[in-house]
Design a protein around this motif. Structure first.
Motif, PDB file in Angstrom:
ATOM      1  N   ALA A 287       0.849  -1.189   0.000  1.00  0.00           N
ATOM      2  CA  ALA A 287       0.000   0.000   0.000  1.00  0.00           C
ATOM      3  C   ALA A 287       0.883   1.237   0.000  1.00  0.00           C
ATOM      4  CB  ALA A 287      -0.902   0.001   1.226  1.00  0.00           C
ATOM      5  N   VAL A 288       0.803   2.047  -1.063  1.00  0.00           N
ATOM      6  CA  VAL A 288       1.575   3.277  -1.167  1.00  0.00           C
ATOM      7  C   VAL A 288       0.628   4.441  -0.963  1.00  0.00           C
ATOM      8  CG1 VAL A 288       3.083   4.689  -2.621  1.00  0.00           C
ATOM      9  CG2 VAL A 288       3.209   2.187  -2.761  1.00  0.00           C
ATOM     10  N   PHE A 289       0.772   5.117   0.182  1.00  0.00           N
ATOM     11  CA  PHE A 289      -0.064   6.268   0.500  1.00  0.00           C
ATOM     12  C   PHE A 289       0.735   7.541   0.248  1.00  0.00           C
ATOM     13  CE2 PHE A 289      -1.635   2.873   3.340  1.00  0.00           C
ATOM     14  CZ  PHE A 289      -2.966   2.836   2.949  1.00  0.00           C
ATOM     15  N   GLU A 290       0.213   8.402  -0.610  1.00  0.00           N
ATOM     16  CA  GLU A 290       0.861   9.676  -0.901  1.00  0.00           C
ATOM     17  C   GLU A 290       0.038  10.809  -0.300  1.00  0.00           C
ATOM     18  OE1 GLU A 290       3.232   8.410  -4.962  1.00  0.00           O
ATOM     19  OE2 GLU A 290       1.241   9.317  -5.193  1.00  0.00           O
ATOM     20  N   ARG A 291       0.643  12.017  -0.283  1.00  0.00           N
ATOM     21  CA  ARG A 291       0.000  13.151   0.378  1.00  0.00           C
ATOM     22  C   ARG A 291      -0.399  12.769   1.805  1.00  0.00           C
ATOM     23  NH1 ARG A 291       0.808  17.905  -1.279  1.00  0.00           N
ATOM     24  NH2 ARG A 291      -1.316  18.663  -0.943  1.00  0.00           N
ATOM     25  N   THR A 292       0.488  12.031   2.482  1.00  0.00           N
ATOM     26  CA  THR A 292       0.257  11.523   3.837  1.00  0.00           C
ATOM     27  C   THR A 292       1.450  11.904   4.685  1.00  0.00           C
ATOM     28  OG1 THR A 292      -1.064   9.672   2.986  1.00  0.00           O
ATOM     29  CG2 THR A 292      -0.182   9.461   5.223  1.00  0.00           C
ATOM     30  N   GLU A 293       1.286  12.910   5.521  1.00  0.00           N
ATOM     31  CA  GLU A 293       2.388  13.447   6.302  1.00  0.00           C
ATOM     32  C   GLU A 293       2.521  12.714   7.634  1.00  0.00           C
ATOM     33  OE1 GLU A 293       4.055  17.763   7.817  1.00  0.00           O
ATOM     34  OE2 GLU A 293       1.885  17.455   7.700  1.00  0.00           O
ATOM     35  N   VAL A 294       3.720  12.222   7.919  1.00  0.00           N
ATOM     36  CA  VAL A 294       3.994  11.625   9.219  1.00  0.00           C
ATOM     37  C   VAL A 294       4.298  12.757  10.198  1.00  0.00           C
ATOM     38  CG1 VAL A 294       5.585  10.171  10.537  1.00  0.00           C
ATOM     39  CG2 VAL A 294       4.777   9.432   8.280  1.00  0.00           C
ATOM     40  N   VAL A 295       3.508  12.856  11.250  1.00  0.00           N
ATOM     41  CA  VAL A 295       3.685  13.927  12.233  1.00  0.00           C
ATOM     42  C   VAL A 295       4.364  13.444  13.501  1.00  0.00           C
ATOM     43  CG1 VAL A 295       1.774  15.279  11.340  1.00  0.00           C
ATOM     44  CG2 VAL A 295       1.340  13.603  13.134  1.00  0.00           C
ATOM     45  N   ASP A 296       4.346  12.125  13.737  1.00  0.00           N
ATOM     46  CA  ASP A 296       5.031  11.560  14.897  1.00  0.00           C
ATOM     47  C   ASP A 296       5.139  10.060  14.698  1.00  0.00           C
ATOM     48  OD1 ASP A 296       6.326  11.471  17.295  1.00  0.00           O
ATOM     49  OD2 ASP A 296       4.545  11.774  18.544  1.00  0.00           O
ATOM     50  N   TRP A 297       6.093   9.469  15.384  1.00  0.00           N
ATOM     51  CA  TRP A 297       6.240   8.024  15.305  1.00  0.00           C
ATOM     52  C   TRP A 297       6.946   7.518  16.560  1.00  0.00           C
ATOM     53  CZ3 TRP A 297      11.005   5.615  15.467  1.00  0.00           C
ATOM     54  CH2 TRP A 297      12.128   6.449  15.327  1.00  0.00           C
ATOM     55  N   SER A 298       6.744   6.269  16.845  1.00  0.00           N
ATOM     56  CA  SER A 298       7.444   5.580  17.918  1.00  0.00           C
ATOM     57  C   SER A 298       7.421   4.104  17.567  1.00  0.00           C
ATOM     58  CB  SER A 298       6.759   5.838  19.266  1.00  0.00           C
ATOM     59  OG  SER A 298       5.410   5.410  19.233  1.00  0.00           O
ATOM     60  N   ALA A 299       8.008   3.285  18.400  1.00  0.00           N
ATOM     61  CA  ALA A 299       8.009   1.846  18.129  1.00  0.00           C
ATOM     62  C   ALA A 299       6.568   1.343  18.044  1.00  0.00           C
ATOM     63  CB  ALA A 299       8.766   1.109  19.234  1.00  0.00           C
ATOM     64  N   GLY A 300       6.241   0.733  16.904  1.00  0.00           N
ATOM     65  CA  GLY A 300       4.922   0.136  16.733  1.00  0.00           C
ATOM     66  C   GLY A 300       3.817   1.086  16.350  1.00  0.00           C
ATOM     67  N   ARG A 301       4.156   2.375  16.134  1.00  0.00           N
ATOM     68  CA  ARG A 301       3.076   3.332  15.931  1.00  0.00           C
ATOM     69  C   ARG A 301       3.556   4.523  15.110  1.00  0.00           C
ATOM     70  NH1 ARG A 301       1.849   7.743  19.144  1.00  0.00           N
ATOM     71  NH2 ARG A 301      -0.318   8.443  19.163  1.00  0.00           N
ATOM     72  N   VAL A 302       2.735   4.941  14.114  1.00  0.00           N
ATOM     73  CA  VAL A 302       3.025   6.121  13.305  1.00  0.00           C
ATOM     74  C   VAL A 302       1.748   6.954  13.210  1.00  0.00           C
ATOM     75  CG1 VAL A 302       3.817   6.989  11.071  1.00  0.00           C
ATOM     76  CG2 VAL A 302       4.704   4.809  11.926  1.00  0.00           C
TER      77      VAL A 302
END
Length: 484
Positions: A226-241
């Motif tokens: 699954a390639v999601f575009e126009r999708t901004e990652v605002v935070d991440w941690s182990a196991g979670r975005v």
């Protein structure tokens, strides 16, 4: 991250992506790709692997994982469109170059590991070409090697030293071409107008990078990624975005995943928990109009040839499949707080310098027009040591710090990360860059001062060599700081 200016996203239109440079513009002009964004992720989802970034590192990792285990649920999360960053804007060198020299790798990791890294990089050039052909990706891959011209006496000494070092390690097959050989093949000139000597490295191919990265995105999609575009990652941690849609809805969502891979290169500087691991440094490029065959006959560069010289403030070029020059180099400054902004991609002073330098290289181009000017951020680790890393306890992986040598290195990273995620012990997972942890860049204002003084030092080293006709003492002093 505090202090990092977050650039506004583009408007997501074809025009905004075409402005990112010749390569992406060429896809639309030639009818290969419309650059229309894929759908954003707008609802919570679960995947086995979530990959942050939509460039070559992300896509090669997705490719290798989906090939090894078709049952894996894999998501690629890209803020703009696949290939919008360095992967779709670079010089198109699929080379065996690695940011750290072989001698530096030996000092850090030992001789056998340094040689293994060199062999892996050389092999990767052919892996990229072979995989592109197998997957039906027409990316103008042509393995013609790199010609590095020695355009002054000081550069000639550096060229000879390069060949001697290669012979010592017995892996790279460099050839030294004296002035007589170059004169019979190329219409290149040195600093004084005389014919230069050169070093030839067969381990390089020219590539249309946007065709490669956009083609790879289509391939992994066909494998179920699954390639999601126009999708901004605002935070991440182990196991979670955590992501936010840029499709106009502003929808926020959480991706849960057993494995999270950070593959953002220079753009990672604006992400939490990446920040000072990576410094975004701009490299700029120009492309000329297509040149007549008679001009190319005078120049001597064939399709597949890439070229540079032994200056310290790097330049790089190739002959494109449609007979243009694509030519780039360093010189744009680092911006406070690791800022990334479209305004930084266009520096008239650097563009003019590149155009002048290209005409000095090959006078036969005459008054050929420049049709495209662009740039982008590449990623630099504090010790100029790229890495492919993975922590099995947290399920978090990271790859990057290619310092502009990423077109092929991303493939090696993808294959390596796939082995690490799947828990496979292979020759790739024994390479010395695996799980290498670079020190953090200094906080501001030290980072700003150091990065820009380094750029200034490289320029001064070139000036010193033009005056003294000897290898630069400034460059020697800066060598340990830039991976030599």
């Amino acid at each position: 991250m505090a202090g990092v200016r977050r650039p506004a996203p583009t408007d997501g239109t074809q025009a905004s992506y075409r402005r990112a440079g010749f390569w992406l513009d060429d896809l639309v002009r030639s009818g290969v790709d419309t650059l229309a964004p894929r759908p954003s992720l707008t609802a919570d989802a679960w995947f086995d692997v979530a990959i942050v970034g939509g460039g070559l590192t992300a896509l090669w990792t997705a490719h290798e994982l989906s090939k090894a285990d078709p049952g894996l649920r894999i998501a690629v999360l890209e803020r703009e469109i696949a290939g919008f960053g360095a992967s779709g804007r670079n010089g198109g060198w699929c080379s065996a170059l690695f940011p750290r020299s072989t001698g530096s790798l030996e000092r850090s990791h030992g001789r056998s590991h340094a040689i293994a890294m060199r062999r892996a990089m050389i092999d990767t050039v052919d892996v990229v070409g072979r995989t592109a052909a197998e997957e039906g990706i027409d990316c103008d891959f042509a393995k013609g090697g790199t010609i590095v011209f020695a355009r002054s006496e000081a550069q000639r000494q550096l060229a000879e030293a390069d060949v001697l070092e290669a012979r010592e390690y017995g892996v790279d097959e460099l050839e030294y071409w004296p002035e007589t050989v170059v004169a019979g093949r190329f219409g290149a000139t040195g600093h004084d107008g005389a014919t230069p000597s050169a070093v030839y490295d067969p381990a390089c191919a020219s590539v249309h990078p946007a065709k490669l990265v956009r083609g790879l995105a289509r391939v992994v999609e066909s494998r179920g990624v699954a390639v999601f575009e126009r999708t901004e990652v605002v935070d991440w941690s182990a196991g979670r975005v955590r992501v936010r849609s840029l499709d106009g809805s502003g929808a926020e969502a959480t991706v849960s995943a057993r494995h999270v891979i950070i593959a953002t290169e220079g753009y990672g500087a604006r992400l939490p928990r990446v920040g000072r691991r990576i410094l975004p440094l701009y490299s700029l490029m120009i492309a000329t109009e297509p040149l007549p065959d008679a001009v190319w006959d005078d120049i001597g560069l064939a399709h597949g040839h890439t070229f540079s010289d032994y200056r310290h403030l790097l330049v790089y070029g190739q002959r494109t499949a449609d007979n243009r020059f694509a030519f780039g180099g360093r010189g744009a400054r680092y911006h406070w707080g690791s800022s990334i902004d479209p305004d930084f991609e266009r520096v008239d002073r650097v563009f003019e310098h590149l155009h002048t330098t290209l005409r000095e290289f090959f006078p036969a181009i005459g008054d050929a027009a420049v049709t495209h000017r662009w740039g982008g951020a590449l990623g630099v680790a504090r010790d100029w040591h790229a890495t492919a890393s993975y922590n099995p306890k947290t399920g978090v992986g990271f790859a990057g710090g290619y310092v502009g040598d990423g077109l092929s290195t991303t493939n090696l990273a993808g294959r390596t990360l796939a082995d690490l995620v799947l828990g496979r012990a292979t020759a790739l997972t024994e390479l010395p860059w695996v799980n290498h942890r670079s020190p953090l860049w200094e906080p501001e204002p030290l980072r700003f001062a150091g990065a820009n003084l380094g750029l200034l030092g490289m320029g001064l080293a070139d000036a010193e060599e033009r005056i003294t006709q000897r290898p630069s003492l400034i460059s020697r002093a800066l060598g340990p700081l830039v991976g030599h």
